[in-house]
Motif scaffolding. Structure first.
Motif, PDB file in Angstrom:
ATOM      1  N   ARG A 141       6.349 -19.893 -12.913  1.00 15.67           N
ATOM      2  CA  ARG A 141       7.198 -18.452 -13.307  1.00 15.67           C
ATOM      3  C   ARG A 141       8.613 -18.733 -13.152  1.00 15.67           C
ATOM      4  O   ARG A 141       9.155 -19.237 -12.442  1.00 15.67           O
ATOM      5  CB  ARG A 141       7.372 -17.009 -12.148  1.00 15.67           C
ATOM      6  N   ASP A 142       9.030 -18.837 -14.237  1.00 17.15           N
ATOM      7  CA  ASP A 142      10.898 -19.701 -13.645  1.00 17.15           C
ATOM      8  C   ASP A 142      11.458 -18.637 -14.132  1.00 17.15           C
ATOM      9  O   ASP A 142      11.666 -16.994 -13.179  1.00 17.15           O
ATOM     10  CB  ASP A 142      10.992 -19.876 -15.768  1.00 17.15           C
ATOM     11  N   ALA A 143      13.328 -18.443 -13.708  1.00 16.76           N
ATOM     12  CA  ALA A 143      13.606 -17.457 -13.048  1.00 16.76           C
ATOM     13  C   ALA A 143      14.164 -16.155 -14.272  1.00 16.76           C
ATOM     14  O   ALA A 143      14.481 -15.088 -13.611  1.00 16.76           O
ATOM     15  CB  ALA A 143      15.499 -18.106 -13.630  1.00 16.76           C
ATOM     16  N   THR A 144      13.897 -16.440 -14.987  1.00 18.86           N
ATOM     17  CA  THR A 144      13.776 -15.838 -16.265  1.00 18.86           C
ATOM     18  C   THR A 144      12.286 -13.968 -15.994  1.00 18.86           C
ATOM     19  O   THR A 144      12.380 -13.206 -16.930  1.00 18.86           O
ATOM     20  CB  THR A 144      13.654 -15.376 -17.889  1.00 18.86           C
ATOM     21  N   GLY A 145      11.010 -14.758 -15.345  1.00 19.01           N
ATOM     22  CA  GLY A 145       9.899 -14.089 -15.195  1.00 19.01           C
ATOM     23  C   GLY A 145       8.789 -14.502 -16.481  1.00 19.01           C
ATOM     24  O   GLY A 145       7.774 -13.854 -16.613  1.00 19.01           O
ATOM     25  N   GLU A 146       9.568 -15.489 -17.055  1.00 20.70           N
ATOM     26  CA  GLU A 146       8.716 -16.450 -17.948  1.00 20.70           C
ATOM     27  C   GLU A 146       7.143 -17.118 -17.180  1.00 20.70           C
ATOM     28  O   GLU A 146       7.494 -17.512 -16.379  1.00 20.70           O
ATOM     29  CB  GLU A 146       9.083 -17.484 -18.738  1.00 20.70           C
ATOM     30  N   ILE A 147       6.337 -16.675 -17.703  1.00 22.63           N
ATOM     31  CA  ILE A 147       4.656 -17.088 -16.829  1.00 22.63           C
ATOM     32  C   ILE A 147       3.805 -18.030 -17.508  1.00 22.63           C
ATOM     33  O   ILE A 147       4.277 -18.119 -18.884  1.00 22.63           O
ATOM     34  CB  ILE A 147       3.907 -16.006 -16.380  1.00 22.63           C
ATOM     35  N   MET A 148       3.785 -19.225 -17.044  1.00 24.25           N
ATOM     36  CA  MET A 148       2.980 -20.209 -17.478  1.00 24.25           C
ATOM     37  C   MET A 148       2.119 -20.569 -16.598  1.00 24.25           C
ATOM     38  O   MET A 148       2.208 -20.926 -15.066  1.00 24.25           O
ATOM     39  CB  MET A 148       3.684 -21.553 -18.087  1.00 24.25           C
ATOM     40  N   ARG A 149       0.837 -21.151 -17.367  1.00 24.83           N
ATOM     41  CA  ARG A 149      -0.676 -20.961 -16.220  1.00 24.83           C
ATOM     42  C   ARG A 149      -1.668 -21.950 -16.722  1.00 24.83           C
ATOM     43  O   ARG A 149      -1.490 -22.788 -17.697  1.00 24.83           O
ATOM     44  CB  ARG A 149      -1.205 -20.060 -16.914  1.00 24.83           C
ATOM     45  N   VAL A 150      -1.519 -22.607 -15.752  1.00 25.76           N
ATOM     46  CA  VAL A 150      -2.536 -24.343 -15.586  1.00 25.76           C
ATOM     47  C   VAL A 150      -3.260 -24.307 -14.741  1.00 25.76           C
ATOM     48  O   VAL A 150      -4.059 -23.937 -13.560  1.00 25.76           O
ATOM     49  CB  VAL A 150      -2.115 -25.251 -15.107  1.00 25.76           C
ATOM     50  N   PRO A 151      -4.616 -24.135 -15.711  1.00 25.04           N
ATOM     51  CA  PRO A 151      -5.964 -24.316 -14.808  1.00 25.04           C
ATOM     52  C   PRO A 151      -6.080 -24.829 -14.187  1.00 25.04           C
ATOM     53  O   PRO A 151      -6.180 -26.525 -14.398  1.00 25.04           O
ATOM     54  CB  PRO A 151      -6.967 -24.360 -16.191  1.00 25.04           C
TER      55      PRO A 151
END
Length: 549
Positions: free
Chosen positions: A12-22
């Motif tokens: 999660r970045d500071a804006t709440g955006e999410i990246m997921r890595v298996p």
């Protein structure tokens, strides 16, 4: 293995955006480099910042890769490799990383399994299937007050409960509101996160498989009813509503999603409320909830960063107090320059009177940077002063320090160090160099000469006896001790200064025998600053100038 069985690294970045890595690889390198498995493109992230891996015991671990700004776990600076527990948060710059092992939750709540049912077929639609609805002003006022409560409620569990209670309140009038968790793949099941029935009694409500499948497949809010409702277009999707012939409506809206699970707000309504207006209202309430969650996440990250900065500021104050400010010794003019590249540095510099009347001058460079290196540098300061107070000679002092570092440092760490014991009256110098750049001796009008010494490995590596050498510092000559942050400094042309370049700089700052050590140090600092320009430091800059007078 199904998708829900694969662990993921959630960023999660500071804006709440999410990246997921298996998490399918044995190890994940996190950094700013394009070659990093988990790339975080931010100035506070090093090219290879941290490493995460899963051990043979199935536990996840993390360690910092000697990054510039360090790695934290739950707000605490990471010094060594650490095993991650459930819900642990890894902080790297403005990013927060968590590991979702199989079916994990985004809400820190206890879940209870509930039964999915099939029954009478009904109709289902999304907002796309209807004309834009009109929202009553009173409902907008309610949503505005709801948003204020969310932003004033610090506990995640309580915020989730507020969303459920809103659904059964006087404005939304649902029979039941709940947040449930469903898997994206594999066994069809639902887990109850929180619920509210507004104090009404009666049988526990059921959840429709068809409704939840539609939410899972589309990621959108859906409306279902077994009493029918008008749509702008025909929808052939059929959904189970009730095992009995009971008129009612249901709205399901995704609240949070990961690669493995979806958390859904599920609302059971009287049939009269099975309308697009109510679908839009519930969807707006969920949007308010999601915005509040993002705001709380950003607030928590900001608080964590502020706490880290306060701790680092205190650590910097402590470290700077350990550096002699205006050292004064009979027959010896001494000046020190120390500029850590981060809040704290991994260099140690000192000047202290020995029991036999000589003056000990020392510089050490700890492998690594940031807080872990600063802690080692602080321990070197403590060991040196304890040895001096005990009356140890230079070789004995260095042998004791080497033994201590071997017993306490990680295998891959070490300390380079140069230390000289100066007799100002005779000019005789006893020197120990343990893997450090050579000492330079300055004499106006002559090129600086190097005092080379072999025979010692860096401290903390092997228990070989420390060897020393001796030479004489003539009257008005100046000894220069320094860390590689000077010799490896690069200018705007990216050309490293090197030892030869440093010799030229030192010759320029000590032009005459009347030049004092302090004036030479200030001149040298100015020249190094000009060479570095506005670029960020990549290493600590530490030096000590000592002129025999």
């Amino acid at each position: 293995m199904t998708a829900s069985d694969v662990p993921s690294l959630v960023v999660r970045d500071a804006t709440g955006e999410i990246m997921r890595v298996p998490f399918t690889d044995d190890r994940l390198i996190v950094g700013r480099s394009p070659q990093a498995r988990v790339r975080l493109d931010h100035a506070l992230v090093s090219r290879q910042h941290a490493e995460l891996w899963r051990g043979e015991d199935g536990k996840y671990c993390v360690r910092d890769l000697k990054s510039r700004n360090g790695t934290v776990v739950n707000g605490e600076a990471l010094a060594d490799a650490r095993v991650l527990g459930s819900g642990d948060q890894v902080g790297i710059g403005p990013f927060v990383l968590t590991i979702l092992d199989r079916i994990a939750t985004t809400l820190p709540l206890t879940a209870t399994k509930i039964v999915l049912t099939d029954g009478m077929e009904g109709r289902i639609s999304t907002l796309k299937d209807h004309a834009p609805p009109q929202i009553d002003v009173s409902h907008l006022t309610t949503l505005n007050e709801f948003s204020k409560k969310l932003h004033a409620t610090s506990m995640a569990e309580e915020r989730a409960q507020l969303l459920c209670k809103l659904m059964v309140g006087p404005q939304f009038r649902a029979h039941w509101g709940a947040i449930v968790r469903i898997a994206r793949a594999g066994e069809e099941r639902a887990e109850l996160i929180c619920e509210s029935n507004g104090g009404r009694s009666g049988r526990d409500p059921y959840l429709s498989r068809g409704v939840l499948r539609k939410v899972r497949d589309t990621g959108e809010a859906v409306l279902a009813s077994n009493s029918g409702f008008p749509t702008e277009q025909e929808n052939d999707i059929q959904v189970s509503i009730s095992p009995q012939v009971v008129a009612m409506a249901a709205i399901a809206c995704p609240v949070a999603q990961t690669d493995a699970v979806i958390e859904v707000l599920y609302v059971v309504l009287p049939p009269v409320l099975g309308s697009v207006e109510w679908l839009a209202l519930v969807n707006l309430a969920v949007k308010q909830y999601q915005q509040a969650e993002s705001a709380w996440l950003a607030r928590k990250q900001a608080e964590t960063m502020a706490a880290m900065e306060r701790e680092l500021a205190r650590a910097r104050q402590i470290q700077m107090r350990l550096v002699p400010k205006s050292p004064q010794f009979d027959g010896l003019d001494v000046a020190i320059g120390f500029i850590p590249c981060h809040w704290v540095g991994g260099d140690y510099v000192d000047a202290v009177k020995m029991a036999d009347g000589r003056t000990l001058l020392a510089i050490a460079d700890v492998c690594g940077k940031g807080l872990p290196a600063a802690l080692v540098a602080s321990s070197v300061h403590t060991m040196i002063h304890a040895g001096v107070l005990s009356g140890l000679g230079l070789p004995e002092l260095m042998n004791h320090l080497n033994t201590y570092l071997i017993d306490t440092l990680p295998e891959e760490s070490f300390v380079t160090m140069i230390a000289i014991a100066v007799d100002p009256a005779s000019g005789e110098i006893e020197m120990v160099n343990a893997g450090h750049p050579p000492l330079l001796v300055l004499s106006p009008g002559d090129a600086p000469r190097r005092i080379e010494m072999d025979g010692n490995l860096p401290l903390g590596m092997q228990r070989d006896p420390i060897v020393n050498c001796r030479f004489t510092l003539e009257n008005e000559e100046m000894a220069a001790l320094y860390s590689d942050g000077l010799s490896e400094l690069s200018g705007a042309d990216n050309v490293m200064l090197g030892i030869e370049g440093l010799c030229a700089e030192l010759a320029a700052v000590y032009p005459t025998r009347e030049t004092g050590a302090r004036a030479a140090a200030e001149h040298l600092t100015g020249r190094l600053n000009a060479m570095q320009g506005g670029r960020a430091s990549t290493d600590d800059r530490t030096f000590l100038l000592a002129r025999r007078q």
